[in-house]
Scaffold this active site. Structure first.
Site, PDB file in Angstrom:
ATOM      1  N   LYS A 144     -11.641  -1.157   5.403  1.00 27.62           N
ATOM      2  CA  LYS A 144     -11.992  -1.833   4.152  1.00 27.62           C
ATOM      3  C   LYS A 144     -13.004  -2.962   4.422  1.00 27.62           C
ATOM      4  O   LYS A 144     -14.086  -2.694   4.880  1.00 27.62           O
ATOM      5  CB  LYS A 144     -10.721  -2.331   3.474  1.00 27.62           C
ATOM      6  CG  LYS A 144      -9.567  -1.300   3.476  1.00 27.62           C
ATOM      7  CD  LYS A 144      -9.858  -0.057   2.656  1.00 27.62           C
ATOM      8  CE  LYS A 144      -8.848   1.052   2.887  1.00 27.62           C
ATOM      9  NZ  LYS A 144      -7.451   0.683   2.712  1.00 27.62           N
TER      10      LYS A 144
ATOM     11  N   TYR B 106       0.847  -1.196   0.000  1.00 27.64           N
ATOM     12  CA  TYR B 106       0.000   0.000   0.000  1.00 27.64           C
ATOM     13  C   TYR B 106       0.885   1.251   0.000  1.00 27.64           C
ATOM     14  O   TYR B 106       1.875   1.327   0.732  1.00 27.64           O
ATOM     15  CB  TYR B 106      -0.868  -0.045   1.260  1.00 27.64           C
ATOM     16  CG  TYR B 106      -1.781   1.131   1.427  1.00 27.64           C
ATOM     17  CD1 TYR B 106      -2.894   1.292   0.613  1.00 27.64           C
ATOM     18  CD2 TYR B 106      -1.538   2.079   2.410  1.00 27.64           C
ATOM     19  CE1 TYR B 106      -3.736   2.374   0.770  1.00 27.64           C
ATOM     20  CE2 TYR B 106      -2.380   3.160   2.579  1.00 27.64           C
ATOM     21  CZ  TYR B 106      -3.473   3.305   1.752  1.00 27.64           C
ATOM     22  OH  TYR B 106      -4.301   4.372   1.922  1.00 27.64           O
TER      23      TYR B 106
HETATM   24  C1  LIG Z   1      -6.149   1.202   3.035  1.00 26.86           C
HETATM   25  C2  LIG Z   1      -5.033   0.284   3.296  1.00 26.86           C
HETATM   26  C3  LIG Z   1      -4.099   0.540   4.307  1.00 26.86           C
HETATM   27  C4  LIG Z   1      -4.155   1.803   5.128  1.00 26.86           C
HETATM   28  O1  LIG Z   1      -5.265   1.820   5.964  1.00 26.86           O
HETATM   29  P1  LIG Z   1      -5.981   3.168   6.466  1.00 26.86           P
HETATM   30  O2  LIG Z   1      -7.122   2.652   7.270  1.00 26.86           O
HETATM   31  O3  LIG Z   1      -6.375   3.952   5.262  1.00 26.86           O
HETATM   32  O4  LIG Z   1      -4.959   3.900   7.277  1.00 26.86           O
HETATM   33  C5  LIG Z   1      -3.109  -0.389   4.521  1.00 26.86           C
HETATM   34  N1  LIG Z   1      -3.011  -1.511   3.778  1.00 26.86           N
HETATM   35  C6  LIG Z   1      -3.893  -1.792   2.800  1.00 26.86           C
HETATM   36  C7  LIG Z   1      -3.734  -3.039   2.006  1.00 26.86           C
HETATM   37  C8  LIG Z   1      -4.924  -0.903   2.513  1.00 26.86           C
HETATM   38  O5  LIG Z   1      -5.781  -1.174   1.523  1.00 26.86           O
END
Ligand SMILES: *Cc1c(COP(=O)(O)O)cnc(C)c1O
Length: 388
Positions: A205, A108
């Protein structure tokens, strides 16, 4: 006597998703976990309290979420954070200045930025390799190496890392093995079963699944790491509020149902895209044409709703991204609603252009997060956007 259903691994995943970690509320018997919206707790006398003193340190709503996700991952301990990146931050704080981390090159974008621009400045060293290649991980090892960090499948190239092989390698050399399991979720992949020491999530997510909060979570089976993570969670203080914990907990109850639908839709849309001559590349681990499809079948029980496509040229990518009606143009992923994104200018804009090119993350790449709408409507939407 309250019957508590937690770390109760004899029950199936869906049962644990609904019940694990939850205790009927002692005041009224509320079946759903209350939102303990408080910063502090009354003490009956000096040092006499119910185990709760101050809400940065302990909050009952947060604890239920932590136990719930720990159970789903087959871990023993969970620690919730204010965002996914705050959980990456906490994991890196287990290390010391001078330590070396081997990290997947396609993690990410924000994870890459945190490592290079903040922890690099504080004395950690990082080598970014293609973790798909076990030999590349081994070659990057130095006497200072303390951790291997990876995402599988990666975002947005959908490359896989062989979890069991990395688990063996890290165990043989006494390295911590950290996996960001945000994409697959524990419903489809449980890295601890393959030798991971730490598993983390952006609960923003799929775990929450409704795009209405931001949060993170780290789980581990190891008591020694749990003690240190608990210390970091309290000492650094990047904790989530109780309402966000409650939203994430409401999300995990339906995780199996949602993931089954994301997966069914993902498979169908990926196959449909793969059959189109005007989509030169489709990246989805569930396609037999994916170079690591066998590994995907070995370590995942489903492939989910994330698909990346290369539409050939950047101008067309822009037209498609701006032309869908149901797929909303937005960052993030994993919600009930379908989203489309342009990684090079959105989620991965903080990754140096040269590095993006090296991993195939072109300016004509689009990322789809397939939601749980009617698959026929999603296909029709993509069709009209691709043929505009
Ligand atoms: C979105 C995401 C993050 C970061 O998370 P946040 O909640 O936006 O801080 C880390 N790893 C993956 C794979 C992501 O999709």
């Amino acid at each position: 006597m309250t019957r508590i259903l937690h770390d109760d691994l004899e029950h199936g995943f869906a049962t644990r998703a609904v019940h694990s970690g939850q205790v009927p509320d002692p005041l009224a018997g509320a079946v759903m976990t209350p939102i303990y919206q408080t910063s502090t707790y009354i003490q009956e006398g000096l040092g006499k309290h119910k185990g709760y003193e101050y809400a940065r340190t302990q909050n009952p709503t947060r604890e239920v979420l932590e136990r719930n996700v720990a159970s789903l991952e087959g871990a023993a301990h969970g620690f919730a954070f204010a965002s996914g990146l705050a959980s990456v931050d906490a994991v890196l704080k287990l290390l010391h200045a001078g330590d070396h981390v081997i990290c997947g090159e396609n993690v990410y974008g924000g994870t890459h930025r945190l490592m290079e621009q903040i922890f690099g400045r504080l004395g950690l060293h990082f080598t970014f390799v293609n973790t798909r290649d076990i030999k590349a991980i081994d070659r990057a090892r130095t006497p200072a190496t303390k951790m291997v960090y990876c995402e599988t499948p990666t975002n947005p190239m959908m490359l896989l890392t062989d979890l069991a092989a990395v688990g063996d390698l890290t165990q043989a050399h006494g390295l911590l093995f950290t996996v960001d399991n945000t994409f697959a979720t524990p419903f489809f992949q449980r890295p601890i079963e393959h030798g991971a020491d730490l598993v983390l999530h952006s609960t923003t997510k799929y775990l929450n699944g409704h795009s209405d909060m931001v949060g993170g979570l780290v789980v581990t089976k190891r008591d020694d790491l749990a003690e240190r993570l608990g210390f970091i969670q309290n000492a650094a203080g990047a904790v989530p509020g109780p309402f966000d914990c409650w939203l994430a907990l409401r999300g995990t109850k339906t995780l199996p149902l949602r993931m089954r639908q994301h997966d069914a839709t993902g498979r169908r849309i990926a196959a449909w895209l793969d059959g189109r001559a005007d989509v030169p590349k489709v990246y989805y681990p569930g396609l037999p044409s994916h170079p690591q499809h066998d590994l995907a079948c070995r370590q995942m029980s489903g492939f989910g709703g994330m698909i990346s496509i290369d539409v050939g040229d950047p101008a067309r990518a822009r037209r498609v991204a701006e032309g869908t009606r149901i797929f909303r143009l937005a960052e993030s992923l994993g919600g009930v609603e379908s989203l489309i994104g342009h990684p090079a200018s959105m989620t991965h804009a903080s990754v140096p252009a040269e590095m993006r090119r090296a991993m195939g993350l072109t300016d004509s790449l689009l990322r789809l997060s397939c939601g749980i709408e009617d698959p026929d409507d999603l296909i029709a939407d993509l069709e009209q956007a691709l043929t505009r």
